[in-house]
Design an enzyme around this catalytic site. Structure first.
Site, PDB file in Angstrom:
ATOM      1  N   ASN A 173      -2.586   7.152  -2.499  1.00  0.00           N
ATOM      2  CA  ASN A 173      -3.540   6.976  -3.737  1.00  0.00           C
ATOM      3  C   ASN A 173      -4.836   6.668  -3.193  1.00  0.00           C
ATOM      4  O   ASN A 173      -5.982   7.099  -4.127  1.00  0.00           O
ATOM      5  CB  ASN A 173      -3.227   5.960  -4.720  1.00  0.00           C
ATOM      6  CG  ASN A 173      -2.926   4.372  -4.048  1.00  0.00           C
ATOM      7  OD1 ASN A 173      -3.269   4.330  -2.864  1.00  0.00           O
ATOM      8  ND2 ASN A 173      -3.007   3.306  -4.623  1.00  0.00           N
ATOM      9  N   GLU A 274      -0.441  -4.904   2.281  1.00  0.00           N
ATOM     10  CA  GLU A 274      -1.025  -4.770   1.008  1.00  0.00           C
ATOM     11  C   GLU A 274       0.132  -4.146  -0.088  1.00  0.00           C
ATOM     12  O   GLU A 274       0.121  -2.870  -0.037  1.00  0.00           O
ATOM     13  CB  GLU A 274      -2.225  -4.272   0.914  1.00  0.00           C
ATOM     14  CG  GLU A 274      -3.294  -4.496   1.931  1.00  0.00           C
ATOM     15  CD  GLU A 274      -3.913  -6.036   1.314  1.00  0.00           C
ATOM     16  OE1 GLU A 274      -3.490  -6.056   0.225  1.00  0.00           O
ATOM     17  OE2 GLU A 274      -4.772  -6.472   2.031  1.00  0.00           O
ATOM     18  N   CYS A 308      -3.253  -0.209  -6.952  1.00  0.00           N
ATOM     19  CA  CYS A 308      -2.216  -1.409  -7.112  1.00  0.00           C
ATOM     20  C   CYS A 308      -2.944  -2.374  -7.694  1.00  0.00           C
ATOM     21  O   CYS A 308      -2.288  -3.428  -8.080  1.00  0.00           O
ATOM     22  CB  CYS A 308      -1.661  -1.668  -5.708  1.00  0.00           C
ATOM     23  SG  CYS A 308      -3.273  -1.676  -4.441  1.00  0.00           S
ATOM     24  N   GLU A 483      -7.967  -7.746   3.469  1.00  0.00           N
ATOM     25  CA  GLU A 483      -8.586  -6.635   4.211  1.00  0.00           C
ATOM     26  C   GLU A 483      -9.786  -6.635   3.544  1.00  0.00           C
ATOM     27  O   GLU A 483     -10.326  -7.167   2.404  1.00  0.00           O
ATOM     28  CB  GLU A 483      -7.915  -5.557   3.657  1.00  0.00           C
ATOM     29  CG  GLU A 483      -6.535  -5.160   4.552  1.00  0.00           C
ATOM     30  CD  GLU A 483      -5.829  -3.968   4.331  1.00  0.00           C
ATOM     31  OE1 GLU A 483      -6.357  -3.145   3.471  1.00  0.00           O
ATOM     32  OE2 GLU A 483      -4.953  -3.724   4.926  1.00  0.00           O
TER      33      GLU A 483
END
Ligand code: ADP
Length: 503
Positions: A173, A274, A308, A483
Protein backbone atom coordinates in the site's frame (compact mmCIF):
# COMPACT_ATOMS: atom_id res chain seq x y z
CA UNK A 1 19.23 6.59 -13.41
CA UNK A 2 16.91 9.19 -14.84
CA UNK A 3 16.99 7.52 -18.22
CA UNK A 4 16.07 4.16 -16.81
CA UNK A 5 13.24 5.55 -14.69
CA UNK A 6 11.92 7.35 -17.75
CA UNK A 7 11.68 4.03 -19.49
CA UNK A 8 9.78 2.65 -16.51
CA UNK A 9 7.40 5.55 -16.71
CA UNK A 10 6.85 5.13 -20.40
CA UNK A 11 6.08 1.47 -19.79
CA UNK A 12 3.55 2.40 -17.12
CA UNK A 13 1.94 5.03 -19.29
CA UNK A 14 1.80 2.61 -22.21
CA UNK A 15 0.28 -0.05 -20.01
CA UNK A 16 -2.49 2.45 -19.26
CA UNK A 17 -3.53 2.43 -22.89
CA UNK A 18 -2.15 -0.83 -24.28
CA UNK A 19 -0.46 -4.02 -23.15
CA UNK A 20 3.00 -2.96 -24.36
CA UNK A 21 5.79 -3.70 -21.88
CA UNK A 22 9.25 -2.36 -21.35
CA UNK A 23 12.26 -4.59 -21.83
CA UNK A 24 14.38 -2.34 -19.71
CA UNK A 25 12.67 -2.17 -16.33
CA UNK A 26 14.86 -3.08 -13.39
CA UNK A 27 13.51 -6.54 -12.89
CA UNK A 28 16.43 -8.40 -11.35
CA UNK A 29 17.19 -8.82 -7.67
CA UNK A 30 19.79 -6.50 -6.15
CA UNK A 31 22.16 -8.57 -4.04
CA UNK A 32 25.67 -7.64 -2.91
CA UNK A 33 25.64 -4.59 -5.19
CA UNK A 34 24.86 -6.62 -8.31
CA UNK A 35 21.72 -7.12 -10.38
CA UNK A 36 21.12 -10.86 -10.51
CA UNK A 37 18.64 -13.52 -11.61
CA UNK A 38 17.17 -16.02 -9.16
CA UNK A 39 19.08 -19.28 -8.80
CA UNK A 40 16.05 -21.02 -10.30
CA UNK A 41 15.91 -18.42 -13.12
CA UNK A 42 12.19 -18.10 -12.30
CA UNK A 43 10.24 -14.89 -12.80
CA UNK A 44 6.76 -13.68 -11.89
CA UNK A 45 4.35 -11.21 -13.44
CA UNK A 46 3.71 -7.72 -12.09
CA UNK A 47 0.37 -6.35 -13.23
CA UNK A 48 -1.28 -2.99 -13.22
CA UNK A 49 -4.21 -3.25 -10.77
CA UNK A 50 -6.29 -0.79 -12.79
CA UNK A 51 -6.36 -2.93 -15.93
CA UNK A 52 -4.82 -6.27 -15.03
CA UNK A 53 -2.33 -5.70 -17.83
CA UNK A 54 1.22 -6.96 -17.53
CA UNK A 55 3.75 -4.29 -16.56
CA UNK A 56 6.77 -6.56 -16.59
CA UNK A 57 8.03 -9.74 -15.03
CA UNK A 58 10.44 -9.76 -12.15
CA UNK A 59 12.97 -12.17 -10.67
CA UNK A 60 11.30 -14.66 -8.36
CA UNK A 61 13.74 -15.18 -5.50
CA UNK A 62 13.51 -18.37 -3.50
CA UNK A 63 14.91 -19.36 -0.11
CA UNK A 64 18.43 -19.92 -1.46
CA UNK A 65 18.50 -16.42 -2.94
CA UNK A 66 17.30 -15.10 0.42
CA UNK A 67 20.24 -16.84 2.15
CA UNK A 68 22.63 -15.36 -0.41
CA UNK A 69 21.25 -11.88 0.25
CA UNK A 70 21.51 -12.34 4.01
CA UNK A 71 25.13 -13.43 3.62
CA UNK A 72 25.85 -10.37 1.46
CA UNK A 73 24.33 -8.13 4.12
CA UNK A 74 26.33 -9.92 6.79
CA UNK A 75 29.60 -9.64 4.84
CA UNK A 76 29.14 -5.91 4.42
CA UNK A 77 28.17 -5.27 8.04
CA UNK A 78 31.64 -4.71 9.50
CA UNK A 79 32.54 -2.05 6.95
CA UNK A 80 29.23 -0.21 7.19
CA UNK A 81 29.19 -0.30 10.98
CA UNK A 82 32.72 1.09 11.02
CA UNK A 83 31.91 3.98 8.67
CA UNK A 84 31.60 7.27 10.49
CA UNK A 85 28.09 8.42 11.21
CA UNK A 86 28.88 11.47 9.11
CA UNK A 87 29.63 9.26 6.13
CA UNK A 88 26.44 7.23 6.55
CA UNK A 89 24.55 10.48 6.92
CA UNK A 90 26.04 11.85 3.72
CA UNK A 91 25.08 8.77 1.70
CA UNK A 92 21.51 8.71 3.02
CA UNK A 93 21.16 12.39 2.16
CA UNK A 94 22.42 11.71 -1.33
CA UNK A 95 19.90 8.90 -1.71
CA UNK A 96 17.18 11.31 -0.55
CA UNK A 97 18.28 13.94 -3.08
CA UNK A 98 18.15 11.39 -5.89
CA UNK A 99 14.62 10.41 -4.88
CA UNK A 100 13.52 14.03 -5.03
CA UNK A 101 15.26 14.55 -8.37
CA UNK A 102 13.39 11.53 -9.78
CA UNK A 103 10.16 12.23 -7.89
CA UNK A 104 7.81 12.35 -10.87
CA UNK A 105 9.11 9.18 -12.46
CA UNK A 106 9.06 7.27 -9.17
CA UNK A 107 5.50 8.45 -8.52
CA UNK A 108 4.33 7.16 -11.89
CA UNK A 109 5.88 3.84 -11.07
CA UNK A 110 3.81 3.65 -7.86
CA UNK A 111 0.63 4.55 -9.74
CA UNK A 112 1.37 1.85 -12.30
CA UNK A 113 1.97 -1.00 -9.86
CA UNK A 114 -0.22 0.10 -6.93
CA UNK A 115 -2.97 2.04 -8.68
CA UNK A 116 -3.15 5.06 -6.37
CA UNK A 117 -3.78 8.47 -7.98
CA UNK A 118 -0.65 10.18 -9.25
CA UNK A 119 -1.04 13.05 -6.80
CA UNK A 120 -1.06 10.63 -3.87
CA UNK A 121 1.85 8.71 -5.37
CA UNK A 122 3.87 11.93 -5.63
CA UNK A 123 3.07 12.71 -1.98
CA UNK A 124 4.23 9.22 -1.10
CA UNK A 125 7.59 9.78 -2.78
CA UNK A 126 8.11 13.06 -0.92
CA UNK A 127 7.05 11.35 2.32
CA UNK A 128 9.30 8.35 1.59
CA UNK A 129 12.28 10.59 0.84
CA UNK A 130 11.65 12.52 4.05
CA UNK A 131 12.61 9.41 6.05
CA UNK A 132 15.99 9.25 4.33
CA UNK A 133 16.53 12.93 5.08
CA UNK A 134 15.35 12.59 8.69
CA UNK A 135 17.46 9.52 9.43
CA UNK A 136 20.46 11.05 7.69
CA UNK A 137 20.15 13.71 10.40
CA UNK A 138 19.45 11.23 13.21
CA UNK A 139 22.49 9.17 12.15
CA UNK A 140 24.73 11.77 13.78
CA UNK A 141 22.85 11.87 17.08
CA UNK A 142 22.96 8.30 18.33
CA UNK A 143 24.17 9.33 21.73
CA UNK A 144 25.05 7.03 24.62
CA UNK A 145 25.26 8.01 28.29
CA UNK A 146 27.79 8.39 31.08
CA UNK A 147 25.98 7.57 34.32
CA UNK A 148 26.97 8.47 37.92
CA UNK A 149 27.54 5.37 40.05
CA UNK A 150 27.23 4.53 43.74
CA UNK A 151 30.83 3.18 43.79
CA UNK A 152 33.53 5.87 43.82
CA UNK A 153 35.99 3.66 41.89
CA UNK A 154 33.62 2.89 39.00
CA UNK A 155 32.22 4.63 35.98
CA UNK A 156 29.27 3.49 33.90
CA UNK A 157 29.23 3.98 30.17
CA UNK A 158 26.23 3.16 27.97
CA UNK A 159 26.88 2.59 24.27
CA UNK A 160 24.35 2.27 21.48
CA UNK A 161 25.41 -0.10 18.72
CA UNK A 162 23.78 -1.39 15.52
CA UNK A 163 21.95 -4.65 16.06
CA UNK A 164 23.34 -6.20 12.85
CA UNK A 165 21.63 -7.55 9.72
CA UNK A 166 17.96 -6.59 9.46
CA UNK A 167 15.32 -8.38 7.37
CA UNK A 168 12.67 -6.00 6.11
CA UNK A 169 9.34 -7.13 4.66
CA UNK A 170 7.19 -4.38 3.18
CA UNK A 171 3.56 -4.09 2.04
CA UNK A 172 2.04 -2.98 -1.27
CA UNK A 173 0.00 0.00 0.00
CA UNK A 174 3.05 2.29 0.41
CA UNK A 175 5.71 0.52 -1.68
CA UNK A 176 8.28 3.31 -1.22
CA UNK A 177 7.51 4.92 2.12
CA UNK A 178 7.36 1.71 4.15
CA UNK A 179 10.74 0.76 2.74
CA UNK A 180 12.53 4.03 3.52
CA UNK A 181 10.90 4.36 6.96
CA UNK A 182 12.54 1.09 7.95
CA UNK A 183 15.71 0.99 5.86
CA UNK A 184 16.52 4.67 6.48
CA UNK A 185 16.57 4.09 10.24
CA UNK A 186 18.44 0.78 10.05
CA UNK A 187 21.14 2.06 7.70
CA UNK A 188 21.55 5.30 9.65
CA UNK A 189 22.68 3.48 12.77
CA UNK A 190 25.00 1.07 10.94
CA UNK A 191 22.83 -1.98 10.23
CA UNK A 192 22.71 -3.63 6.81
CA UNK A 193 19.42 -4.83 5.32
CA UNK A 194 17.68 -7.31 3.07
CA UNK A 195 14.32 -6.08 1.76
CA UNK A 196 11.56 -8.33 0.48
CA UNK A 197 8.97 -6.08 -1.16
CA UNK A 198 5.34 -7.13 -1.61
CA UNK A 199 4.83 -9.30 -4.67
CA UNK A 200 2.19 -6.85 -5.99
CA UNK A 201 4.62 -3.90 -5.96
CA UNK A 202 8.30 -4.88 -6.32
CA UNK A 203 9.17 -2.24 -8.95
CA UNK A 204 9.33 0.73 -6.58
CA UNK A 205 11.72 -1.16 -4.29
CA UNK A 206 13.96 -2.03 -7.25
CA UNK A 207 13.97 1.60 -8.39
CA UNK A 208 15.03 2.61 -4.88
CA UNK A 209 17.81 0.03 -5.02
CA UNK A 210 19.04 1.60 -8.21
CA UNK A 211 19.09 5.02 -6.57
CA UNK A 212 20.85 3.61 -3.49
CA UNK A 213 23.50 2.24 -5.83
CA UNK A 214 23.80 5.57 -7.57
CA UNK A 215 24.06 7.35 -4.22
CA UNK A 216 27.09 5.22 -3.41
CA UNK A 217 25.63 3.02 -0.65
CA UNK A 218 28.28 0.26 -0.57
CA UNK A 219 27.63 -3.15 -2.09
CA UNK A 220 25.76 -5.54 0.21
CA UNK A 221 24.50 -2.86 2.60
CA UNK A 222 21.09 -2.64 0.93
CA UNK A 223 19.67 -5.69 -0.85
CA UNK A 224 16.30 -6.24 -2.51
CA UNK A 225 14.86 -9.69 -3.25
CA UNK A 226 11.47 -9.73 -4.98
CA UNK A 227 9.58 -12.96 -4.62
CA UNK A 228 6.24 -14.28 -5.85
CA UNK A 229 3.25 -15.10 -3.65
CA UNK A 230 4.10 -18.78 -3.80
CA UNK A 231 7.77 -18.32 -2.88
CA UNK A 232 7.08 -15.71 -0.17
CA UNK A 233 6.45 -18.02 2.81
CA UNK A 234 9.75 -19.89 2.28
CA UNK A 235 11.68 -16.66 1.68
CA UNK A 236 10.04 -15.11 4.76
CA UNK A 237 11.07 -18.11 6.81
CA UNK A 238 14.74 -17.72 5.82
CA UNK A 239 14.63 -13.98 6.54
CA UNK A 240 13.20 -14.60 10.00
CA UNK A 241 15.23 -17.67 11.01
CA UNK A 242 18.71 -17.27 9.49
CA UNK A 243 21.14 -16.99 12.41
CA UNK A 244 22.98 -14.18 10.58
CA UNK A 245 19.88 -11.98 10.88
CA UNK A 246 19.61 -10.00 14.11
CA UNK A 247 16.27 -8.25 13.67
CA UNK A 248 13.15 -8.31 11.55
CA UNK A 249 11.00 -5.35 10.62
CA UNK A 250 7.61 -5.99 9.07
CA UNK A 251 4.60 -4.01 7.91
CA UNK A 252 1.53 -5.95 6.87
CA UNK A 253 -1.39 -7.91 8.21
CA UNK A 254 -1.60 -9.06 11.82
CA UNK A 255 -1.97 -12.66 10.64
CA UNK A 256 1.33 -12.56 8.70
CA UNK A 257 3.04 -10.68 11.53
CA UNK A 258 2.19 -13.54 13.90
CA UNK A 259 3.72 -16.09 11.49
CA UNK A 260 6.92 -14.06 11.28
CA UNK A 261 7.10 -13.62 15.05
CA UNK A 262 6.81 -17.40 15.46
CA UNK A 263 9.71 -17.84 13.02
CA UNK A 264 11.80 -15.21 14.79
CA UNK A 265 11.40 -16.64 18.28
CA UNK A 266 13.62 -19.66 17.51
CA UNK A 267 16.72 -17.47 17.40
CA UNK A 268 15.33 -14.67 19.63
CA UNK A 269 15.53 -11.90 17.09
CA UNK A 270 14.45 -8.36 17.75
CA UNK A 271 11.15 -7.69 15.99
CA UNK A 272 9.34 -4.54 14.96
CA UNK A 273 5.86 -5.03 13.65
CA UNK A 274 3.48 -2.53 12.07
CA UNK A 275 0.29 -4.55 11.79
CA UNK A 276 -3.40 -4.00 11.14
CA UNK A 277 -5.67 -1.43 12.73
CA UNK A 278 -9.39 -0.85 13.17
CA UNK A 279 -9.36 2.91 13.51
CA UNK A 280 -12.42 4.50 15.13
CA UNK A 281 -13.41 8.00 14.04
CA UNK A 282 -15.57 9.55 16.76
CA UNK A 283 -17.66 12.67 16.21
CA UNK A 284 -19.02 14.21 19.41
CA UNK A 285 -22.00 16.58 19.47
CA UNK A 286 -19.70 19.56 20.12
CA UNK A 287 -17.59 18.92 16.99
CA UNK A 288 -17.06 21.42 14.19
CA UNK A 289 -19.15 19.53 11.65
CA UNK A 290 -17.48 20.75 8.46
CA UNK A 291 -14.04 20.06 9.86
CA UNK A 292 -15.13 16.59 10.94
CA UNK A 293 -16.51 15.79 7.48
CA UNK A 294 -13.32 17.00 5.77
CA UNK A 295 -11.24 14.90 8.18
CA UNK A 296 -13.51 11.92 7.65
CA UNK A 297 -13.12 12.02 3.87
CA UNK A 298 -9.33 12.35 4.15
CA UNK A 299 -8.93 9.65 6.75
CA UNK A 300 -11.30 7.14 5.13
CA UNK A 301 -10.70 7.47 1.41
CA UNK A 302 -6.96 8.11 1.04
CA UNK A 303 -5.46 5.36 -1.12
CA UNK A 304 -9.05 4.14 -1.65
CA UNK A 305 -9.20 3.20 2.01
CA UNK A 306 -6.12 0.99 1.83
CA UNK A 307 -3.96 2.27 4.68
CA UNK A 308 -3.62 0.75 8.12
CA UNK A 309 -4.57 4.10 9.70
CA UNK A 310 -7.68 4.56 7.53
CA UNK A 311 -10.89 4.96 9.51
CA UNK A 312 -12.63 1.61 9.81
CA UNK A 313 -15.80 2.81 11.55
CA UNK A 314 -17.44 6.16 12.20
CA UNK A 315 -18.99 6.56 15.64
CA UNK A 316 -21.26 9.61 15.67
CA UNK A 317 -23.11 11.04 18.67
CA UNK A 318 -26.90 11.09 18.32
CA UNK A 319 -27.29 14.91 18.37
CA UNK A 320 -25.04 15.43 15.32
CA UNK A 321 -25.53 12.07 13.61
CA UNK A 322 -28.09 12.97 10.93
CA UNK A 323 -26.34 16.19 9.92
CA UNK A 324 -22.98 14.38 9.71
CA UNK A 325 -24.36 11.61 7.53
CA UNK A 326 -26.07 14.08 5.21
CA UNK A 327 -22.90 16.15 4.78
CA UNK A 328 -20.79 13.03 4.25
CA UNK A 329 -22.97 11.88 1.36
CA UNK A 330 -22.72 15.32 -0.24
CA UNK A 331 -18.95 15.48 0.26
CA UNK A 332 -18.48 11.99 -1.18
CA UNK A 333 -20.45 12.90 -4.30
CA UNK A 334 -18.56 16.18 -4.67
CA UNK A 335 -14.98 15.14 -3.79
CA UNK A 336 -14.50 11.49 -4.72
CA UNK A 337 -13.86 10.56 -8.33
CA UNK A 338 -13.19 6.93 -9.21
CA UNK A 339 -10.83 6.32 -12.10
CA UNK A 340 -7.43 5.25 -13.34
CA UNK A 341 -4.69 6.78 -11.17
CA UNK A 342 -3.07 8.30 -14.25
CA UNK A 343 -6.19 10.40 -14.96
CA UNK A 344 -5.83 13.83 -13.42
CA UNK A 345 -9.28 14.10 -11.85
CA UNK A 346 -9.09 10.69 -10.14
CA UNK A 347 -9.11 10.64 -6.35
CA UNK A 348 -10.08 6.96 -6.00
CA UNK A 349 -7.95 4.48 -7.87
CA UNK A 350 -8.55 0.72 -8.06
CA UNK A 351 -8.12 -1.61 -5.13
CA UNK A 352 -4.97 -3.71 -5.24
CA UNK A 353 -6.71 -6.83 -6.56
CA UNK A 354 -10.07 -8.57 -6.85
CA UNK A 355 -9.73 -10.26 -3.47
CA UNK A 356 -9.75 -6.81 -1.91
CA UNK A 357 -12.96 -5.97 -3.77
CA UNK A 358 -14.57 -9.21 -2.61
CA UNK A 359 -13.74 -8.36 1.00
CA UNK A 360 -15.51 -4.99 0.78
CA UNK A 361 -18.48 -6.58 -0.97
CA UNK A 362 -18.70 -9.28 1.66
CA UNK A 363 -18.69 -6.73 4.50
CA UNK A 364 -21.47 -4.73 2.81
CA UNK A 365 -23.61 -7.83 2.22
CA UNK A 366 -23.15 -8.86 5.84
CA UNK A 367 -24.04 -5.38 7.12
CA UNK A 368 -27.12 -5.04 4.91
CA UNK A 369 -28.34 -8.50 5.92
CA UNK A 370 -28.18 -7.32 9.55
CA UNK A 371 -30.07 -4.07 8.96
CA UNK A 372 -27.57 -1.49 7.65
CA UNK A 373 -28.69 0.99 4.96
CA UNK A 374 -26.64 1.93 1.90
CA UNK A 375 -26.75 5.73 1.56
CA UNK A 376 -24.41 5.90 -1.41
CA UNK A 377 -22.32 3.43 -3.40
CA UNK A 378 -22.59 -0.20 -2.37
CA UNK A 379 -21.42 -2.03 -5.46
CA UNK A 380 -18.59 -2.68 -7.88
CA UNK A 381 -17.73 0.20 -10.17
CA UNK A 382 -18.38 -0.13 -13.89
CA UNK A 383 -14.69 0.70 -14.61
CA UNK A 384 -13.52 -2.83 -13.96
CA UNK A 385 -12.96 -5.74 -11.61
CA UNK A 386 -10.74 -3.89 -9.13
CA UNK A 387 -12.84 -0.73 -8.82
CA UNK A 388 -15.45 -0.20 -6.12
CA UNK A 389 -17.86 2.65 -5.46
CA UNK A 390 -17.14 4.77 -2.36
CA UNK A 391 -19.83 3.58 0.03
CA UNK A 392 -21.56 4.99 3.10
CA UNK A 393 -23.58 2.73 5.39
CA UNK A 394 -25.84 3.93 8.21
CA UNK A 395 -27.68 1.96 10.91
CA UNK A 396 -24.51 0.01 11.51
CA UNK A 397 -24.22 -2.03 14.72
CA UNK A 398 -21.34 -3.66 16.52
CA UNK A 399 -22.33 -7.19 15.49
CA UNK A 400 -21.48 -6.44 11.84
CA UNK A 401 -18.28 -7.69 10.19
CA UNK A 402 -17.31 -4.19 9.03
CA UNK A 403 -16.85 -3.09 12.66
CA UNK A 404 -14.70 -6.08 13.60
CA UNK A 405 -12.56 -6.77 10.55
CA UNK A 406 -10.17 -4.32 8.88
CA UNK A 407 -11.87 -3.28 5.61
CA UNK A 408 -8.96 -1.89 3.56
CA UNK A 409 -11.36 -0.42 1.05
CA UNK A 410 -13.68 2.54 0.37
CA UNK A 411 -16.42 1.60 2.84
CA UNK A 412 -17.55 4.04 5.55
CA UNK A 413 -19.87 2.45 8.12
CA UNK A 414 -21.59 4.84 10.55
CA UNK A 415 -22.77 3.83 14.06
CA UNK A 416 -24.82 6.10 16.32
CA UNK A 417 -23.88 6.41 20.02
CA UNK A 418 -25.24 8.29 23.04
CA UNK A 419 -22.55 8.74 25.70
CA UNK A 420 -18.77 9.21 25.88
CA UNK A 421 -18.51 6.14 28.09
CA UNK A 422 -20.36 4.02 25.55
CA UNK A 423 -18.20 5.14 22.62
CA UNK A 424 -14.93 4.57 24.46
CA UNK A 425 -16.08 1.04 25.27
CA UNK A 426 -16.93 0.38 21.59
CA UNK A 427 -13.61 1.80 20.37
CA UNK A 428 -11.54 -0.08 22.94
CA UNK A 429 -13.25 -3.42 22.37
CA UNK A 430 -10.92 -4.06 19.43
CA UNK A 431 -7.95 -6.36 19.96
CA UNK A 432 -5.85 -4.02 17.79
CA UNK A 433 -5.08 -0.32 18.35
CA UNK A 434 -3.18 1.64 15.73
CA UNK A 435 -4.86 5.00 14.99
CA UNK A 436 -7.95 6.66 16.45
CA UNK A 437 -9.58 9.99 15.58
CA UNK A 438 -12.10 12.15 17.38
CA UNK A 439 -13.71 15.53 16.89
CA UNK A 440 -14.82 17.60 19.86
CA UNK A 441 -14.57 21.19 21.05
CA UNK A 442 -14.86 20.33 24.75
CA UNK A 443 -11.36 20.67 26.19
CA UNK A 444 -11.90 18.41 29.18
CA UNK A 445 -13.41 15.76 26.94
CA UNK A 446 -10.46 16.06 24.54
CA UNK A 447 -8.02 15.23 27.33
CA UNK A 448 -10.15 12.38 28.68
CA UNK A 449 -10.70 10.72 25.33
CA UNK A 450 -7.13 11.17 24.06
CA UNK A 451 -5.87 9.46 27.21
CA UNK A 452 -8.42 6.66 27.20
CA UNK A 453 -8.31 5.53 23.58
CA UNK A 454 -6.27 2.33 23.36
CA UNK A 455 -4.28 3.20 20.23
CA UNK A 456 -0.75 4.33 19.40
CA UNK A 457 -1.74 7.36 17.31
CA UNK A 458 -4.53 9.85 18.12
CA UNK A 459 -5.93 12.54 15.85
CA UNK A 460 -7.77 15.27 17.76
CA UNK A 461 -9.78 17.30 15.25
CA UNK A 462 -7.39 16.02 12.59
CA UNK A 463 -7.76 13.23 10.03
CA UNK A 464 -4.27 12.96 8.50
CA UNK A 465 -1.51 12.31 11.01
CA UNK A 466 1.48 10.54 9.48
CA UNK A 467 4.63 12.62 9.40
CA UNK A 468 8.33 11.88 9.73
CA UNK A 469 8.71 13.73 13.04
CA UNK A 470 6.08 11.71 14.94
CA UNK A 471 6.28 8.08 16.11
CA UNK A 472 4.15 5.66 14.08
CA UNK A 473 3.03 2.42 15.68
CA UNK A 474 0.28 0.64 17.53
CA UNK A 475 -0.68 -1.05 20.79
CA UNK A 476 -2.29 -4.46 21.41
CA UNK A 477 -2.11 -6.65 18.29
CA UNK A 478 -1.31 -3.67 16.05
CA UNK A 479 2.34 -4.30 16.62
CA UNK A 480 5.63 -3.73 18.35
CA UNK A 481 7.91 -0.71 18.20
CA UNK A 482 7.67 2.71 16.61
CA UNK A 483 8.84 3.97 13.21
CA UNK A 484 9.87 7.47 12.17
CA UNK A 485 10.61 10.19 14.74
CA UNK A 486 13.55 10.13 17.14
CA UNK A 487 12.29 6.72 18.38
CA UNK A 488 12.51 5.10 14.93
CA UNK A 489 16.14 4.05 15.39
CA UNK A 490 15.56 2.23 18.69
CA UNK A 491 14.52 -1.09 17.15
CA UNK A 492 17.83 -1.25 15.26
CA UNK A 493 20.07 -0.52 18.23
CA UNK A 494 21.45 -2.59 21.07
CA UNK A 495 22.27 -0.93 24.36
CA UNK A 496 25.61 -1.99 25.81
CA UNK A 497 26.57 -1.27 29.41
CA UNK A 498 30.32 -0.89 29.95
CA UNK A 499 31.56 -0.77 33.53
CA UNK A 500 34.97 0.77 34.25
CA UNK A 501 36.25 -0.54 37.60
CA UNK A 502 39.28 0.03 39.85
CA UNK A 503 39.53 3.73 39.07
P1 ADP B 1 -1.85 -8.23 2.63
O1 ADP B 1 -2.82 -9.30 2.95
O2 ADP B 1 -2.39 -6.87 2.81
O3 ADP B 1 -1.14 -8.39 1.32
P2 ADP B 1 0.34 -9.38 4.01
O4 ADP B 1 0.63 -9.35 5.46
O5 ADP B 1 -0.05 -10.69 3.41
O6 ADP B 1 -0.76 -8.29 3.77
O7 ADP B 1 1.57 -8.81 3.17
C1 ADP B 1 2.52 -7.90 3.63
C2 ADP B 1 3.90 -8.37 3.23
O8 ADP B 1 4.12 -9.63 3.85
C3 ADP B 1 4.10 -8.59 1.74
O9 ADP B 1 5.45 -8.29 1.43
C4 ADP B 1 3.87 -10.08 1.60
O10 ADP B 1 4.53 -10.63 0.46
C5 ADP B 1 4.52 -10.58 2.87
N1 ADP B 1 4.08 -11.91 3.32
C6 ADP B 1 2.86 -12.47 3.24
N2 ADP B 1 2.87 -13.71 3.78
C7 ADP B 1 4.14 -13.94 4.21
C8 ADP B 1 4.82 -15.03 4.85
N3 ADP B 1 4.20 -16.15 5.17
N4 ADP B 1 6.14 -14.88 5.13
C9 ADP B 1 6.79 -13.74 4.82
N5 ADP B 1 6.22 -12.68 4.22
C10 ADP B 1 4.91 -12.77 3.92
Amino acid sequence: MLLRVCRVVRAAARAHSSSARSERLRSQAYIGGRWVEAESAARFAVREPASGQLLTDVVDCGPRDASTAVRAASDSLAGWRAATSKERSRLLRKWHNLMIQNKDELAKLITAENGKPLKEATSEIVYAASFLEWFSEEARRIYGDVVPTSSPDRRILILKQPVGVVSIITPWNFPSAMLTRKAGAALAVGCTVVVKPADDTPLSALALAELADEAGIPAGVFNVIPSSKSNTPAVGEVLCTDPLVAAISFTGSTATGKILLRHACGTVKKASMELGGLAPFIVFDSADLDRAVAGAIASKFRNSGQTCVCTNQFLVQEGIHDAFVEKMVKAMHRDLHVGNGFDEQTTQGPLINERAVEKVENQINDAVSRGACILTGGKRHRLGATFFEPTLLSNVTTDMLCTKEETFGPLAPVLKFRTEEEVIAIANAADVGLAGYFYSSDLAQIWRVAEQLEVGIVGVNEGLLSTVEAPFGGVKQSGLGREGSKYGVDDFLEIKYVCFGGL
